[in-house]
Design an enzyme around this catalytic site. Structure first.
Site, PDB file in Angstrom:
ATOM      1  N   GLU A  90       5.905   3.874   1.953  1.00 30.26           N
ATOM      2  CA  GLU A  90       6.671   5.026   1.462  1.00 30.26           C
ATOM      3  C   GLU A  90       7.027   5.986   2.582  1.00 30.26           C
ATOM      4  O   GLU A  90       8.051   6.668   2.518  1.00 30.26           O
ATOM      5  CB  GLU A  90       5.944   5.747   0.334  1.00 30.26           C
ATOM      6  CG  GLU A  90       4.769   6.585   0.766  1.00 30.26           C
ATOM      7  CD  GLU A  90       4.030   7.235  -0.396  1.00 30.26           C
ATOM      8  OE1 GLU A  90       3.493   8.332  -0.186  1.00 30.26           O
ATOM      9  OE2 GLU A  90       3.986   6.656  -1.489  1.00 30.26           O
ATOM     10  N   CYS A 114       4.224  -6.399  -2.311  1.00 30.59           N
ATOM     11  CA  CYS A 114       3.869  -5.197  -3.053  1.00 30.59           C
ATOM     12  C   CYS A 114       4.866  -4.065  -2.799  1.00 30.59           C
ATOM     13  O   CYS A 114       6.007  -4.124  -3.245  1.00 30.59           O
ATOM     14  CB  CYS A 114       2.434  -4.808  -2.733  1.00 30.59           C
ATOM     15  SG  CYS A 114       1.674  -3.721  -3.947  1.00 30.59           S
ATOM     16  N   HIS A 115       4.478  -3.017  -2.073  1.00 30.05           N
ATOM     17  CA  HIS A 115       5.370  -1.910  -1.752  1.00 30.05           C
ATOM     18  C   HIS A 115       6.131  -2.141  -0.447  1.00 30.05           C
ATOM     19  O   HIS A 115       6.988  -1.342  -0.084  1.00 30.05           O
ATOM     20  CB  HIS A 115       4.583  -0.597  -1.655  1.00 30.05           C
ATOM     21  CG  HIS A 115       4.109  -0.081  -2.977  1.00 30.05           C
ATOM     22  ND1 HIS A 115       3.118  -0.696  -3.706  1.00 30.05           N
ATOM     23  CD2 HIS A 115       4.505   0.985  -3.711  1.00 30.05           C
ATOM     24  CE1 HIS A 115       2.917  -0.029  -4.830  1.00 30.05           C
ATOM     25  NE2 HIS A 115       3.743   1.003  -4.862  1.00 30.05           N
ATOM     26  N   GLY A 172       0.839  -1.186   0.000  1.00 26.01           N
ATOM     27  CA  GLY A 172       0.000   0.000   0.000  1.00 26.01           C
ATOM     28  C   GLY A 172       0.878   1.242   0.000  1.00 26.01           C
ATOM     29  O   GLY A 172       2.060   1.189  -0.323  1.00 26.01           O
ATOM     30  N   ARG A 173       0.293   2.370   0.400  1.00 28.33           N
ATOM     31  CA  ARG A 173       1.067   3.609   0.444  1.00 28.33           C
ATOM     32  C   ARG A 173       1.873   3.754   1.725  1.00 28.33           C
ATOM     33  O   ARG A 173       2.816   4.538   1.796  1.00 28.33           O
ATOM     34  CB  ARG A 173       0.160   4.823   0.269  1.00 28.33           C
ATOM     35  CG  ARG A 173      -0.163   5.076  -1.191  1.00 28.33           C
ATOM     36  CD  ARG A 173      -0.790   6.429  -1.405  1.00 28.33           C
ATOM     37  NE  ARG A 173      -2.183   6.411  -0.946  1.00 28.33           N
ATOM     38  CZ  ARG A 173      -2.722   7.336  -0.170  1.00 28.33           C
ATOM     39  NH1 ARG A 173      -2.031   8.361   0.239  1.00 28.33           N
ATOM     40  NH2 ARG A 173      -3.984   7.248   0.193  1.00 28.33           N
ATOM     41  N   TYR A 215       6.002  -5.077  -6.179  1.00 23.32           N
ATOM     42  CA  TYR A 215       5.238  -4.426  -7.231  1.00 23.32           C
ATOM     43  C   TYR A 215       6.251  -3.826  -8.214  1.00 23.32           C
ATOM     44  O   TYR A 215       7.264  -3.259  -7.784  1.00 23.32           O
ATOM     45  CB  TYR A 215       4.333  -3.338  -6.638  1.00 23.32           C
ATOM     46  CG  TYR A 215       3.347  -2.806  -7.635  1.00 23.32           C
ATOM     47  CD1 TYR A 215       2.305  -3.611  -8.093  1.00 23.32           C
ATOM     48  CD2 TYR A 215       3.480  -1.527  -8.152  1.00 23.32           C
ATOM     49  CE1 TYR A 215       1.410  -3.141  -9.040  1.00 23.32           C
ATOM     50  CE2 TYR A 215       2.583  -1.052  -9.097  1.00 23.32           C
ATOM     51  CZ  TYR A 215       1.549  -1.868  -9.543  1.00 23.32           C
ATOM     52  OH  TYR A 215       0.668  -1.414 -10.490  1.00 23.32           O
TER      53      TYR A 215
END
Length: 195
Positions: A93, A119-120, A89-90, A139
């Protein structure tokens, strides 16, 4: 093998499926799972986001659920856990900018404990400096970070439904890989599922 304690590190806008499904799957097979987030305590929630693949150049994002945390980040010690999960997800980051998150990941790595990232999530692995000479799926948009951190990006040859194992590290490109990702993580954990 006895049930193990598994730590999840998440933040707001963690991908909904990538926290909910692995948390439930690992709990279902008998592991104790604790989910923490910087600046939050047990009973707080994180907002989740649902990422979907709808034919655009990148994924779309929709509001997800509120996911309840069941442990307090400030109290978290790596030595209290047998394994680590980093959903995507975000959230990764900005989680990778948190020195304590990075330190925890480095401690799991130094102790050679199983680490699963999807993913992330590998953005955090890259920030922790633990991907040098390691194979890592993620990802595709995260692949430059994996490579800049000295890792070898494992491409998604069959879509987003595969997982990759490199020693104690189990990685996958996105939530469609959950069956493969969790199957491989359970193997690394040494978990046995009785039918």
């Amino acid at each position: 093998m006895a049930a193990q304690k598994i730590l999840f590190i998440v933040g707001d806008f963690v991908e909904d499926y990538e926290i909910m499904v692995p948390f439930q799957m690992l709990t279902m097979v008998g592991h104790t799972c604790h989910c923490v987030s910087p600046g939050k305590t047990a009973g707080d929630t994180v907002a989740t986001a649902i990422h979907d693949f709808e034919g655009h150049q990148t994924y779309t994002e929709k509001p997800g659920h509120n996911f309840a945390l069941n442990a307090t980040f400030a109290d978290t010690q790596a030595e209290d856990y047998d394994a680590l999960v980093l959903p995507g997800g975000r959230a990764p980051e900005y989680l990778r900018l948190d020195a304590r998150v990075v330190e925890l990941v480095q401690q799991f790595h130094a102790a050679k404990k199983p680490i699963a990232a999807v993913c992330h999530g590998p953005q955090i692995l890259a920030a922790a400096g633990i991907l040098s000479d390691r194979d890592c799926s993620c990802y595709p948009a995260v692949s430059p970070e994996v490579q800049l951190a000295g890792g070898r990006y494992v491409a998604t040859a069959t879509g987003f439904d595969n997982a990759h194992v490199d020693g104690n590290l189990v990685t996958a490109p996105a939530w469609p890989a959950h069956p493969a990702w969790m199957r491989e993580f359970l193997k690394v954990l040494g978990s046995k599922i009785e039918a």
